[in-house]
Design a protein around this motif. Sequence first.
Motif, PDB file in Angstrom:
ATOM      1  N   PRO A  62       0.814  -1.220   0.000  1.00 10.63           N
ATOM      2  CA  PRO A  62       0.000   0.000   0.000  1.00 10.63           C
ATOM      3  C   PRO A  62       0.851   1.276   0.000  1.00 10.63           C
ATOM      4  N   ASP A  63       1.956   1.297   0.739  1.00 11.32           N
ATOM      5  CA  ASP A  63       2.849   2.463   0.734  1.00 11.32           C
ATOM      6  C   ASP A  63       3.447   2.699  -0.645  1.00 11.32           C
ATOM      7  N   SER A  68       3.786   5.887  -5.512  1.00 11.43           N
ATOM      8  CA  SER A  68       3.790   5.877  -6.980  1.00 11.43           C
ATOM      9  C   SER A  68       2.736   6.828  -7.533  1.00 11.43           C
ATOM     10  N   LEU A  69       1.554   6.826  -6.921  1.00 14.30           N
ATOM     11  CA  LEU A  69       0.502   7.748  -7.357  1.00 14.30           C
ATOM     12  C   LEU A  69       0.869   9.199  -7.072  1.00 14.30           C
ATOM     13  N   VAL A  70       1.510   9.450  -5.933  1.00 16.69           N
ATOM     14  CA  VAL A  70       1.960  10.813  -5.620  1.00 16.69           C
ATOM     15  C   VAL A  70       2.988  11.271  -6.657  1.00 16.69           C
ATOM     16  N   LEU A  75       4.177  14.613 -11.316  1.00 16.99           N
ATOM     17  CA  LEU A  75       4.669  14.746 -12.683  1.00 16.99           C
ATOM     18  C   LEU A  75       3.633  15.435 -13.572  1.00 16.99           C
ATOM     19  N   ALA A  76       2.389  15.032 -13.438  1.00 16.34           N
ATOM     20  CA  ALA A  76       1.329  15.675 -14.224  1.00 16.34           C
ATOM     21  C   ALA A  76       1.210  17.156 -13.857  1.00 16.34           C
ATOM     22  N   LEU A  77       1.258  17.450 -12.575  1.00 18.41           N
ATOM     23  CA  LEU A  77       1.188  18.841 -12.122  1.00 18.41           C
ATOM     24  C   LEU A  77       2.395  19.632 -12.615  1.00 18.41           C
ATOM     25  N   GLY A  78       3.581  19.030 -12.525  1.00 12.74           N
ATOM     26  CA  GLY A  78       4.793  19.706 -12.979  1.00 12.74           C
ATOM     27  C   GLY A  78       4.779  20.017 -14.461  1.00 12.74           C
ATOM     28  N   ILE A  79       4.313  19.061 -15.257  1.00  9.15           N
ATOM     29  CA  ILE A  79       4.238  19.295 -16.704  1.00  9.15           C
ATOM     30  C   ILE A  79       3.213  20.381 -17.007  1.00  9.15           C
ATOM     31  N   GLY A  80       2.052  20.303 -16.354  1.00  9.52           N
ATOM     32  CA  GLY A  80       1.039  21.333 -16.565  1.00  9.52           C
ATOM     33  C   GLY A  80       1.516  22.710 -16.151  1.00  9.52           C
ATOM     34  N   LEU A  81       2.207  22.770 -15.026  1.00  9.73           N
ATOM     35  CA  LEU A  81       2.733  24.053 -14.557  1.00  9.73           C
ATOM     36  C   LEU A  81       3.834  24.566 -15.485  1.00  9.73           C
ATOM     37  N   SER A  82       4.632  23.662 -16.008  1.00  8.17           N
ATOM     38  CA  SER A  82       5.684  24.070 -16.953  1.00  8.17           C
ATOM     39  C   SER A  82       5.095  24.726 -18.197  1.00  8.17           C
ATOM     40  N   SER A  96      12.445  14.781 -11.112  1.00 10.38           N
ATOM     41  CA  SER A  96      13.443  14.426 -10.094  1.00 10.38           C
ATOM     42  C   SER A  96      12.789  13.736  -8.905  1.00 10.38           C
ATOM     43  N   PHE A  97      11.655  14.283  -8.448  1.00 13.30           N
ATOM     44  CA  PHE A  97      10.923  13.654  -7.352  1.00 13.30           C
ATOM     45  C   PHE A  97      10.491  12.250  -7.734  1.00 13.30           C
ATOM     46  N   GLY A  98       9.979  12.085  -8.933  1.00 13.88           N
ATOM     47  CA  GLY A  98       9.569  10.764  -9.401  1.00 13.88           C
ATOM     48  C   GLY A  98      10.730   9.790  -9.467  1.00 13.88           C
ATOM     49  N   ALA A  99      11.897  10.272  -9.877  1.00 15.11           N
ATOM     50  CA  ALA A  99      13.080   9.406  -9.932  1.00 15.11           C
ATOM     51  C   ALA A  99      13.486   8.943  -8.535  1.00 15.11           C
ATOM     52  N   ILE A 100      13.383   9.825  -7.561  1.00  9.57           N
ATOM     53  CA  ILE A 100      13.710   9.452  -6.180  1.00  9.57           C
ATOM     54  C   ILE A 100      12.729   8.400  -5.672  1.00  9.57           C
ATOM     55  N   VAL A 101      11.445   8.612  -5.917  1.00 14.86           N
ATOM     56  CA  VAL A 101      10.430   7.643  -5.485  1.00 14.86           C
ATOM     57  C   VAL A 101      10.666   6.297  -6.158  1.00 14.86           C
TER      58      VAL A 101
END
Length: 109
Positions: A62-63, A68-70, A75-82, A96-101
């Motif tokens: 579950p974690d 993964s969803l976060v 990523l979707a928010l970052g692309i939209g904001l970009s 970068s955050f996604g790569a760390i996760v």
Amino acid sequence: MLQHWMDHYSEQWIADWCVENGWTDWFRQQSSYWAFPPHAVMPTPIPPQALRSIKAEKGLSPDEKMWSLVALGSLALGIGLSFTIQSPIPGIAAFSFGAIVMGHLDDED
């Protein structure tokens, strides 16, 4: 340091394995799981091959699903904001955050 921010196993999975195999009083110490094997007076680590078997059967914890969803949402928010502010920085930060996760999804300790 964020050492235990993502559990790779559900507590219920560990408890079920212990019941099925006769191990008792399981607990987590740092990043490993310990329990009392049948007829033992000292706890021992749950064997790595048992943990790999649990993981192969159950899949993502579950974690892991939540993180993964976060990461996907950021990523979707970052692309939209970009696109909105016409700057690559939010997309790069989200990537970068996604790569760390995704790096923490690796179960090898």
